[in-house]
Design a protein around this motif. Structure first.
Motif, PDB file in Angstrom:
ATOM      1  N   SER A 689       3.392  -0.295  -6.492  1.00 59.43           N
ATOM      2  CA  SER A 689       4.697  -0.965  -6.532  1.00 59.43           C
ATOM      3  C   SER A 689       4.716  -2.087  -7.564  1.00 59.43           C
ATOM      4  O   SER A 689       5.714  -2.292  -8.261  1.00 59.43           O
ATOM      5  CB  SER A 689       5.058  -1.505  -5.149  1.00 59.43           C
ATOM      6  OG  SER A 689       4.078  -2.419  -4.682  1.00 59.43           O
ATOM      7  N   GLY A 690       3.605  -2.840  -7.671  1.00 58.85           N
ATOM      8  CA  GLY A 690       3.556  -3.911  -8.658  1.00 58.85           C
ATOM      9  C   GLY A 690       3.614  -3.384 -10.076  1.00 58.85           C
ATOM     10  O   GLY A 690       4.298  -3.957 -10.943  1.00 58.85           O
ATOM     11  N   PHE A 691       2.911  -2.275 -10.325  1.00 61.91           N
ATOM     12  CA  PHE A 691       2.933  -1.658 -11.652  1.00 61.91           C
ATOM     13  C   PHE A 691       4.347  -1.226 -12.024  1.00 61.91           C
ATOM     14  O   PHE A 691       4.843  -1.532 -13.117  1.00 61.91           O
ATOM     15  CB  PHE A 691       1.981  -0.462 -11.667  1.00 61.91           C
ATOM     16  CG  PHE A 691       2.108   0.409 -12.893  1.00 61.91           C
ATOM     17  CD1 PHE A 691       1.488   0.063 -14.073  1.00 61.91           C
ATOM     18  CD2 PHE A 691       2.860   1.586 -12.848  1.00 61.91           C
ATOM     19  CE1 PHE A 691       1.610   0.864 -15.212  1.00 61.91           C
ATOM     20  CE2 PHE A 691       2.991   2.383 -13.971  1.00 61.91           C
ATOM     21  CZ  PHE A 691       2.358   2.021 -15.155  1.00 61.91           C
ATOM     22  N   LEU A 692       5.022  -0.518 -11.103  1.00 57.47           N
ATOM     23  CA  LEU A 692       6.369  -0.030 -11.398  1.00 57.47           C
ATOM     24  C   LEU A 692       7.372  -1.173 -11.499  1.00 57.47           C
ATOM     25  O   LEU A 692       8.251  -1.167 -12.367  1.00 57.47           O
ATOM     26  CB  LEU A 692       6.810   0.968 -10.331  1.00 57.47           C
ATOM     27  CG  LEU A 692       6.082   2.322 -10.338  1.00 57.47           C
ATOM     28  CD1 LEU A 692       6.553   3.189  -9.189  1.00 57.47           C
ATOM     29  CD2 LEU A 692       6.288   3.052 -11.668  1.00 57.47           C
ATOM     30  N   SER A 693       7.241  -2.163 -10.626  1.00 58.46           N
ATOM     31  CA  SER A 693       8.165  -3.292 -10.660  1.00 58.46           C
ATOM     32  C   SER A 693       8.080  -4.019 -11.995  1.00 58.46           C
ATOM     33  O   SER A 693       9.113  -4.366 -12.601  1.00 58.46           O
ATOM     34  CB  SER A 693       7.855  -4.253  -9.508  1.00 58.46           C
ATOM     35  OG  SER A 693       8.678  -5.394  -9.575  1.00 58.46           O
ATOM     36  N   GLY A 694       6.865  -4.229 -12.468  1.00 56.70           N
ATOM     37  CA  GLY A 694       6.706  -4.893 -13.759  1.00 56.70           C
ATOM     38  C   GLY A 694       7.283  -4.077 -14.894  1.00 56.70           C
ATOM     39  O   GLY A 694       7.934  -4.614 -15.802  1.00 56.70           O
ATOM     40  N   LEU A 695       7.043  -2.759 -14.858  1.00 60.49           N
ATOM     41  CA  LEU A 695       7.564  -1.886 -15.899  1.00 60.49           C
ATOM     42  C   LEU A 695       9.085  -1.884 -15.902  1.00 60.49           C
ATOM     43  O   LEU A 695       9.727  -2.019 -16.956  1.00 60.49           O
ATOM     44  CB  LEU A 695       7.036  -0.469 -15.701  1.00 60.49           C
ATOM     45  CG  LEU A 695       7.551   0.590 -16.683  1.00 60.49           C
ATOM     46  CD1 LEU A 695       7.117   0.273 -18.112  1.00 60.49           C
ATOM     47  CD2 LEU A 695       7.080   1.981 -16.279  1.00 60.49           C
ATOM     48  N   PHE A 696       9.698  -1.750 -14.718  1.00 68.70           N
ATOM     49  CA  PHE A 696      11.158  -1.669 -14.647  1.00 68.70           C
ATOM     50  C   PHE A 696      11.801  -2.996 -15.018  1.00 68.70           C
ATOM     51  O   PHE A 696      12.915  -3.022 -15.566  1.00 68.70           O
ATOM     52  CB  PHE A 696      11.594  -1.214 -13.259  1.00 68.70           C
ATOM     53  CG  PHE A 696      11.227   0.212 -12.940  1.00 68.70           C
ATOM     54  CD1 PHE A 696      11.230   1.179 -13.926  1.00 68.70           C
ATOM     55  CD2 PHE A 696      10.881   0.588 -11.651  1.00 68.70           C
ATOM     56  CE1 PHE A 696      10.894   2.494 -13.648  1.00 68.70           C
ATOM     57  CE2 PHE A 696      10.544   1.903 -11.351  1.00 68.70           C
ATOM     58  CZ  PHE A 696      10.544   2.851 -12.361  1.00 68.70           C
ATOM     59  N   THR A 697      11.148  -4.113 -14.730  1.00 70.05           N
ATOM     60  CA  THR A 697      11.671  -5.408 -15.170  1.00 70.05           C
ATOM     61  C   THR A 697      11.693  -5.478 -16.692  1.00 70.05           C
ATOM     62  O   THR A 697      12.683  -5.920 -17.301  1.00 70.05           O
ATOM     63  CB  THR A 697      10.808  -6.549 -14.606  1.00 70.05           C
ATOM     64  OG1 THR A 697      10.871  -6.528 -13.179  1.00 70.05           O
ATOM     65  CG2 THR A 697      11.301  -7.906 -15.113  1.00 70.05           C
ATOM     66  N   GLU A 698      10.623  -5.020 -17.311  1.00 67.67           N
ATOM     67  CA  GLU A 698      10.562  -5.000 -18.770  1.00 67.67           C
ATOM     68  C   GLU A 698      11.630  -4.078 -19.345  1.00 67.67           C
ATOM     69  O   GLU A 698      12.276  -4.397 -20.354  1.00 67.67           O
ATOM     70  CB  GLU A 698       9.170  -4.544 -19.199  1.00 67.67           C
ATOM     71  CG  GLU A 698       8.933  -4.574 -20.691  1.00 67.67           C
ATOM     72  CD  GLU A 698       7.518  -4.156 -21.044  1.00 67.67           C
ATOM     73  OE1 GLU A 698       7.326  -3.662 -22.177  1.00 67.67           O
ATOM     74  OE2 GLU A 698       6.608  -4.314 -20.205  1.00 67.67           O
ATOM     75  N   ILE A 699      11.833  -2.943 -18.711  1.00 66.42           N
ATOM     76  CA  ILE A 699      12.854  -1.990 -19.177  1.00 66.42           C
ATOM     77  C   ILE A 699      14.244  -2.611 -19.124  1.00 66.42           C
ATOM     78  O   ILE A 699      15.047  -2.489 -20.058  1.00 66.42           O
ATOM     79  CB  ILE A 699      12.788  -0.698 -18.338  1.00 66.42           C
ATOM     80  CG1 ILE A 699      11.518   0.092 -18.693  1.00 66.42           C
ATOM     81  CG2 ILE A 699      14.033   0.164 -18.558  1.00 66.42           C
ATOM     82  CD1 ILE A 699      11.210   1.214 -17.724  1.00 66.42           C
ATOM     83  N   ALA A 700      14.550  -3.302 -18.011  1.00 71.47           N
ATOM     84  CA  ALA A 700      15.860  -3.939 -17.880  1.00 71.47           C
ATOM     85  C   ALA A 700      16.051  -5.036 -18.922  1.00 71.47           C
ATOM     86  O   ALA A 700      17.136  -5.185 -19.501  1.00 71.47           O
ATOM     87  CB  ALA A 700      16.019  -4.513 -16.475  1.00 71.47           C
TER      88      ALA A 700
END
Length: 739
Positions: A689-700
């Protein structure tokens, strides 16, 4: 009177690489060819020549040779005719296809339009998927339409397809498009944007310079090799069940290049077995309204990606080639492989580039396994071979519209009758090709109320005898509600629709009363404020559920304000307005509804826009499906004028994708990758979850231009498009790490 018959003899190099090859077509079994074709309505005969007036719809027909609605799959006939080319614009040739009810005709080809006054032969291929039995006459029907004067024809017949039929058709299509687009000139300012070539070593004196460039950075005529690109190795990394795109540029160094030919061998293992296919697609540069010089300028754009064909490159210019690599799970073996891409032009030595591909030791979940849905909005219906192509490009849904596709409705005593023939044929084809869902818009844009309330309007026409004026008067007596005379008819129609769909085993059909109901709080000059749209949508949903209780109801919601009001009414909440309220996705899920997101395209949209929007950006909201506005709404091959929302074109032989379609396919490969990563983590009980959350924050945070209006430019674009490759690599490495 003496006539001159002009036959253009063209020599084509036809390449049929593995991967997604065009279908092989043969003459129908049991039909003796050539066969007679009979002129029907719209023709006059004088002095041995058949003539049809300008804009008339002149019919040609032949007796049906097949049982059922369509001929045997894979069969084709060709309408051959001899005509006088005294016309300034091409003639449109159509066939009665049954791919729609509002318009059951489909365009097959265009011919002529040179106005050189000579007699010529035209060949119009008609595959089985485009042929539908004309009832009650039981015939095959063609229709010819000339928009620039009287069409004269002195012979016509049905013949068998020739070995070069597809290559001829493709070349003729590109030729007539180029001819009619001479009406507009590319502004000289465009050429000032040209890149200066960087050609090291021997490439500085080579007439043909191949170069490598990321496939999202489209090679334009004004492109030139930059540092590190000339002669560089082409590389790709892919899973065991996906497609991957590689771009190759061809630069004409100091001289014109003619008859440029490209070939590619499949990738093979040490035993000689194919592990990945290579399909060569060459761009056609069509004139479009400019994107680099916006407003009223015109520029060439690599709009369509045709099967490999010989092309020309003017001196100092470049040409785009896509290599579409394909792996199949049954034959793809993990490992590193190489082949060569060979290029040669007239009067030049052959040059080649290495193509290196790594097949990863993993498979991606399919769209179905991942629980994802993708579909574009279509005008009418699509031939079955096109559905097959779409499914290979991650489409498992089609969005159809009652205005163009519906069971034929007629009054029968005190009730009505429905003819399901067209829709039954389509639904069976869709199911065969893996199209599991269809969103069915029973109405259109509410700005057109009440005309665009298509289901209620056609019921009122059939049962109440109302014309458009009568329907308008009835609707505006109480615009916030369905007329009481019509409401029970909607319930009955939905009841029969449900029963028939279940009986015939149709794919799942998701219903919606009409498009974008959040327009209820907007204003139009002719209707004023559209407050009544809100209660109209809600009431029509209630009527649908009365007749079809378990129906899934869809809503295209283009604003948070006014749109969230419909959350209780719909099962699928599809929006392009998350940027108006970043909490919207969680609000939809908290309401127990399915979140989808939609976006749009034009005739010249960029592949990186599709990949970012539908892939990474939408994944960040965990939406489970997407609608694309639109798939094929436009002016066919010549899109220089008008509004054109499209990312693929069908021919009688196959589907010709736009670069946007490659980006859209890649976007949903990213979604499949993300879902595969999630499933792998669950199976191994690893928290990512931390990996995906960080990635999606960067994407946004990377969201850049686009999306400022949910009505006009509802698309998203990353500030730096090459960062998409970095995000992809991070996902791949994470998956491999978990394995």
């Amino acid at each position: 009177m003496r006539f001159i018959l002009k036959i253009d003899l063209l020599i084509f190099l036809v390449l049929f690489p593995a991967g997604l090859p065009a279908a092989e077509f043969t003459a129908p079994a049991g039909l003796k060819l050539p066969a007679e074709v009979t002129p029907g309505s719209g023709w006059q005969k004088r002095e041995g020549v058949w003539a049809t007036a300008q804009s008339a719809r002149a019919v040609l027909e032949a007796p049906a040779w097949w049982p059922g609605d369509r001929p045997a799959p894979g069969s084709m006939v060709v309408l051959e005719l001899e005509y006088l080319d005294n016309l300034s614009r091409p003639v449109r040739a159509e066939v009665y296809s049954g791919l729609g009810t509002d318009n059951p005709w489909s365009e097959l080809h265009r011919f002529g339009g040179t106005a050189d006054g000579t007699w010529k032969k035209a060949r119009v291929p008609a595959p089985a998927d485009f042929i539908f039995l004309q009832q009650p006459e039981k015939t095959l029907r063609f229709r010819l339409i000339s928009d620039s004067g009287e069409l004269q024809v002195r012979a016509f017949k049905l013949t068998a397809p020739l070995p070069d039929e597809e290559a001829r058709y493709n070349a003729e299509t590109r030729a007539w498009v180029a001819r009619v687009q001479q009406r507009a000139d590319v502004d000289p300012s465009y050429l000032k944007l040209a890149q200066s070539p960087v050609l090291p070593g021997d490439w500085a004196s080579a007439p043909l310079v191949p170069f490598s460039r990321n496939w999202m950075d489209l090679v334009l005529p004004i492109s030139a090799p930059q540092a590190g690109e000339a002669g560089a190795t082409l590389k790709a990394r892919m899973f065991r069940n996906e497609l991957e795109t590689v771009q190759l540029g061809v630069y004409a160094n100091s001289r014109d290049l003619k008859n440029v030919r490209i070939s590619a061998e499949p990738l093979r293992d040490n035993a000689g077995k194919t592990v990945a296919s290579v399909t060569v697609r060459v761009a056609e540069y069509s004139k479009v309204r400019a994107i680099h010089l916006p407003n009223y300028f015109v520029e060439p754009f690599p709009q369509r990606l045709w099967p490999a064909y010989p092309f020309e490159v003017p001196a100092g210019r470049s040409h785009l080639v896509y290599l579409v690599l394909g792996t199949a799970e049954a034959s793809a073996k993990p490992g590193k492989y190489a082949t060569r891409i060979r290029l040669q032009a007239e009067g030049t030595a052959e040059v080649s580039l290495p193509l290196e591909v790594e097949i990863l030791p993993a498979r991606l979940l399919t769209m179905e396994e991942a629980g994802l849905k993708l579909g574009g909005c279509t005008t009418g219906l699509l031939p079955e071979f096109e559905l097959k192509f779409l499914h290979e490009y991650n489409h498992n849904m089609i969005n159809i519209w009652y205005a163009g596709v519906r069971p034929e409705l007629s009054r029968s005593g005190d009730s009505f009758a429905l003819d399901w023939r067209v829709m039954d044929n389509w639904m069976a084809a869709a199911k065969r090709q893996g199209i599991s869902d269809q969103v069915y818009f029973l109405g259109g844009n509410p700005y057109g109320f009440p005309r665009t309330m298509h289901l209620p309007r056609t019921l009122a026409e059939a049962m109440l005898g109302l014309d458009d004026r009568g329907w308008r008067e009835l609707s505006f007596k109480d615009p916030g509600h369905v007329p009481p005379q019509v409401a029970p008819l909607i319930v009955e129609w939905c009841r029969r629709f449900r029963a028939h769909a279940l009986e015939k085993g149709w794919p799942n059909v998701v219903l919606t009363p009409f498009d974008e109901p959040a327009k209820w709080h907007q204003y139009t000059s002719d209707l004023g404020m559209l407050y009544f749209i809100k209660s109209q949508f809600k009431e029509q949903v209630d009527l649908i559920r009365q007749g079809f209780p378990e129906a899934q109801i869809y809503g295209s919601i283009h604003h948070y304000y006014g749109g969230i009001d419909f959350l209780p009414d719909v099962d699928v909440f599809c929006t392009n307005a998350v940027a108006e309220n970043w909490g919207l996705p969680d609000e939809v899920r908290a309401g127990g509804k399915i979140l989808w997101q939609y976006s749009g395209t034009t005739d010249k949209s960029l592949p990186a826009v599709a990949r970012y929007t539908f892939g990474f950006y939408f994944a960040g909201h965990d939406s489970r499906g997407s609608l694309v506005w639109a798939y094929n709404w436009g002016n066919r091959f010549d899109t220089l004028d008008g509004e054109n929302w499209m990312y693929a074109w069908n021919t009688p032989f196959e589907v010709i994708p736009a670069p946007f379609m490659e980006g859209l396919r890649e976007a949903w490969d990213e979604r499949r990758l993300i879902e595969t990563l999630k499933q792998t983590a669950r199976e191994k009980n690893i928290d990512i979850s931390g990996f995906l959350s960080g990635l999606f924050t960067e994407i946004a945070q990377e969201r850049g231009k686009g999306g400022s209006s949910t009505l006009n430019d509802f698309w998203e674009r990353a500030k730096d498009e090459l960062i998409l490759e970095l995000w992809h690599d991070r996902l791949v490495e994470k998956l491999l790490e978990l394995r």
